[in-house]
Design an enzyme around this catalytic site. Structure first.
Site, mmCIF file in Angstrom:
data_model
loop_
_atom_site.group_PDB
_atom_site.id
_atom_site.type_symbol
_atom_site.label_atom_id
_atom_site.label_comp_id
_atom_site.label_asym_id
_atom_site.label_seq_id
_atom_site.Cartn_x
_atom_site.Cartn_y
_atom_site.Cartn_z
ATOM 1 N N ASP A 150 0.711 -1.209 0.000
ATOM 2 C CA ASP A 150 0.089 0.045 -0.079
ATOM 3 C C ASP A 150 0.861 1.533 0.054
ATOM 4 O O ASP A 150 1.955 1.235 0.719
ATOM 5 C CB ASP A 150 -0.959 0.032 1.213
ATOM 6 C CG ASP A 150 -1.525 -1.231 1.517
ATOM 7 O OD1 ASP A 150 -2.012 -1.921 0.936
ATOM 8 O OD2 ASP A 150 -1.265 -1.723 2.969
ATOM 9 N N ASP B 195 -2.852 -3.644 -3.953
ATOM 10 C CA ASP B 195 -3.364 -3.925 -2.688
ATOM 11 C C ASP B 195 -4.211 -2.871 -2.091
ATOM 12 O O ASP B 195 -5.034 -2.362 -3.184
ATOM 13 C CB ASP B 195 -2.270 -4.542 -1.743
ATOM 14 C CG ASP B 195 -3.051 -4.938 -0.505
ATOM 15 O OD1 ASP B 195 -4.290 -5.341 -0.459
ATOM 16 O OD2 ASP B 195 -2.435 -5.216 0.538
ATOM 17 N N ASP C 239 -3.818 0.822 4.505
ATOM 18 C CA ASP C 239 -4.194 -0.155 5.392
ATOM 19 C C ASP C 239 -4.049 0.098 6.818
ATOM 20 O O ASP C 239 -2.878 0.623 7.052
ATOM 21 C CB ASP C 239 -3.941 -1.520 4.957
ATOM 22 C CG ASP C 239 -4.871 -1.814 3.771
ATOM 23 O OD1 ASP C 239 -5.680 -1.158 3.399
ATOM 24 O OD2 ASP C 239 -4.403 -3.025 3.041
ATOM 25 N N ARG D 258 -14.220 -0.974 0.186
ATOM 26 C CA ARG D 258 -13.429 -0.585 1.449
ATOM 27 C C ARG D 258 -13.055 0.977 1.823
ATOM 28 O O ARG D 258 -12.037 1.346 1.694
ATOM 29 C CB ARG D 258 -12.044 -1.415 1.246
ATOM 30 C CG ARG D 258 -12.451 -2.853 1.256
ATOM 31 C CD ARG D 258 -10.881 -3.572 1.286
ATOM 32 N NE ARG D 258 -11.206 -5.156 1.237
ATOM 33 C CZ ARG D 258 -10.134 -6.055 1.211
ATOM 34 N NH1 ARG D 258 -8.788 -5.493 1.275
ATOM 35 N NH2 ARG D 258 -10.165 -7.107 1.059
#
Length: 444
Positions: A214, A253, A257, A309
Site C-alpha cells: 500500500d 493492494d 491499510d 473498502r
C-alpha cells in the site's frame, strides 16, 4: 430479501475558516502561513488526538530536519525514534537502485522466474485448484522479496513527513510498524505496485491474484495523522490490467491499510481516487491483536471511483463523518462501508454522489458484523437513511446501536455542504504552505 457476502474558494473557504481548522484553506490570504512540518494535530481532531495526542516530529532540532529527493535519502531520513521532520521535494520513485537508477520488474526477477512460465505451469485447467508449489513458485517468492527490499520504507516514531509543493512518492510503501506519533501530510502517493502478485486458486469462487504493498501501511502503529494527501494508482490503473486464469491480474493492494492492532488514527482531508480495495481496518476476523483497538477517525476525505473498502472494518470504533463519496456510471463498485466482525462504525453527515446504476442500499456491505450507525447522510443531495435502505434489501438486518458515541470531532459540517467543501479543500495540492519554509540546518 437477499443476502450478499488559481480554484474558487469563496463561500467554501469562508466555511473552512470559521471552523478554525489548522492547515486548511482560509477565507483571507495569509502572509504568515504556518510551516506544516511544525504543525501538530489539533485537540479533539479525531481519535489520533486522544491521550498524548499526535505531534510527529514537530520538536525536531535543526539537525533532525531533512529535505529528501531520492528513495535512499527518504529511507535514511525517516529511521530512528528521535523527533524529525522530513520534507519531500519533487518525485521520489521507490523502484530504483542505490544509484537512483530505475528498476523494472525484470530487474527484480530471479531464479528463472517469468510470468509466461508461471501462467503455463499453474493454469488451473492443468494444475488444478491447488496452491502453486515447486521451483517456479519459489522463484516468484524470491523475486518478490527483492522488490520488497526496495519499495518498503520503514518509518520510525516521532516523525513528520510532509511534501513541499508538488511532492510525489510513487511505487513505494511507507510502513509504520509498531511505532507511535507519526504525521504524513501534503504528498501525492502513486502506484505502489507488486511485480509478482501471488495466485490463490481458493480465494473466492474462482481464485484471485493477491498483491502486496500500500502507499501507506500501519501495523501496530499508534497516534498517526494522515492529512491532505492524494492517493491513487497513477499511470497503472486496475482497469488497464490484463486477465490471467480468468481473473484480473491484480498488482495493487490497498491505498491505506490500518491493521495488526493499530490504534488512535485520524485520516483527514485526503483525496483517494481510482482504486479498488481502498482501506482495510483490521486484518483478520480472528485477530486477538485488534480487540479494543483500531480506533480510527475519517473526516473530510474525498473518495472518487472507489470499488470497495472506504473503509472495511473489523473490531474498531471507527468514526466516518463529513466525507464525500463520488462514483461514476459504468465503474466497478461493490460497496463503501464494510461491516465486519465486532465493528462499530458511526457514519454521519456524509455525502454521496451516485449514478443511477448504484443503489443506495449497496453503500453498506455485510461482513459478519451486527451493527452500523448511519445518520444524516445524503445521496445526490437528498437525505437518505442508508441503513434502512440496506435492511430493506438484504439479510441479515443490521442494528443502529454500536455502543458508543463519537466525542472527538473538531468541526462538523452539514451534509449538504460536504461535496463543495471537500472538493475544494481535500488533497495534497490543497495543503496550506508558506511561500518559503525555513530549512536552516537541514540536510539533503
Amino acid at each position: 430479501m437477499r443476502r450478499r457476502s488559481s480554484f474558487a474558494l469563496s463561500a467554501v473557504c469562508a466555511a473552512a475558516a470559521l471552523t478554525g481548522m489548522t492547515g486548511h484553506v482560509s477565507a483571507q490570504p495569509q502572509r504568515h502561513l504556518p510551516d506544516p512540518g511544525r504543525q501538530t494535530l489539533a485537540a479533539k481532531d479525531g481519535w489520533a488526538s486522544y491521550s498524548t495526542g499526535t505531534t510527529g516530529g514537530s520538536t525536531a532540532r535543526p539537525g533532525q530536519v531533512r529535505v529528501v529527493r531520492t528513495r535512499d535519502q527518504l529511507a535514511a531520513a525517516v529511521t530512528g525514534d528521535l523527533p524529525k521532520i522530513v520534507y519531500v521535494k519533487g518525485t521520489i520513485d521507490g523502484n530504483v537502485d542505490s544509484r537512483n537508477k530505475r528498476l523494472t520488474c525484470d530487474d527484480y526477477a530471479t531464479g528463472g522466474y517469468s510470468l509466461p512460465a508461471f501462467l503455463t505451469a499453474y493454469d488451473p485447467a492443468t494444475w488444478g485448484r491447488v496452491d502453486p508449489s515447486g521451483p517456479l513458485e519459489e522463484a516468484r517468492k524470491a523475486s518478490a522479496l527483492r522488490q520488497k527490499e526496495r519499495v518498503e520504507i520503514p518509518v520510525g516514531a516521532n516523525t513528520t513527513i510532509v511534501g513541499l509543493e508538488g511532492a510525489r512518492i510513487k511505487g513505494a510503501n511507507l510502513v509504520l510498524r509498531d511505532v507511535d506519533n507519526v504525521i504524513v501530510r501534503g504528498i501525492e502517493f502513486q502506484n505502489a505496485f507488486d511485480c509478482f502478485p501471488a495466485w490463490d486458486p481458493n480465494d473466492g469462487e474462482f481464485g484471485e491474484w493477491n498483491a502486496e504493498y500500500d502507499p501507506i501501511s500501519l501495523y501496530g502503529a499508534t497516534h498517526v495523522w494522515i492529512d491532505h494527501n492524494t492517493l491513487n494508482d497513477g499511470d497503472m490503473p486496475d482497469s488497464e490490467q490484463p486477465t490471467h486464469f480468468g481473473r484480473v491480474y491484480q498488482v495493487h493492494d490497498g491505498l491505506l491499510d490500518i491493521t495488526h492492532g493499530s490504534d488512535l488514527v485520524t485520516v483527514s482531508w485526503n483525496r483517494f481516487t481510482d482504486h479498488d480495495k481502498v482501506m482495510l481496518i483490521g486484518h483478520s476476523d480472528s485477530s486477538t491483536l485488534d480487540t479494543r483497538k483500531l480506533r480510527v477517525t475519517l473526516h473530510h476525505n474525498l473518495f472518487t471511483k472507489m470499488g470497495q473498502r472506504t473503509p472495511r472494518v473489523r473490531f474498531g470504533q471507527v468514526d466516518v463523518y463529513n466525507n464525500h463519496y463520488a462514483e461514476s456510471s459504468g465503474e466497478p463498485y461493490l460497496y463503501s462501508w464494510g461491516v465486519g466482525v465486532q465493528s462499530a462504525i458511526v457514519a454521519e453527515h456524509n455525502a454521496f454522489t451516485l449514478p443511477a446504476d448504484i443503489d443506495p442500499a449497496d453503500v453498506i456491505e455485510y461482513w459478519k458484523g451486527t451493527a452500523i450507525h448511519a445518520a444524516d447522510n445524503r445521496v445526490d443531495g437528498a437525505s437518505t437513511d442508508l441503513l434502512a435502505a440496506y435492511n430493506a434489501a438484504y439479510d441479515p438486518d443490521l442494528s443502529p446501536d454500536v455502543g458508543w458515541t463519537p466525542t472527538r470531532r473538531r468541526a462538523v459540517h452539514r451534509s449538504r455542504d460536504v461535496p463543495r467543501l471537500v472538493r475544494a479543500a481535500a488533497g495534497a495540492d490543497r495543503l496550506s504552505r508558506p511561500g518559503r519554509i525555513a530549512l536552516a540546518g537541514s540536510g539533503g
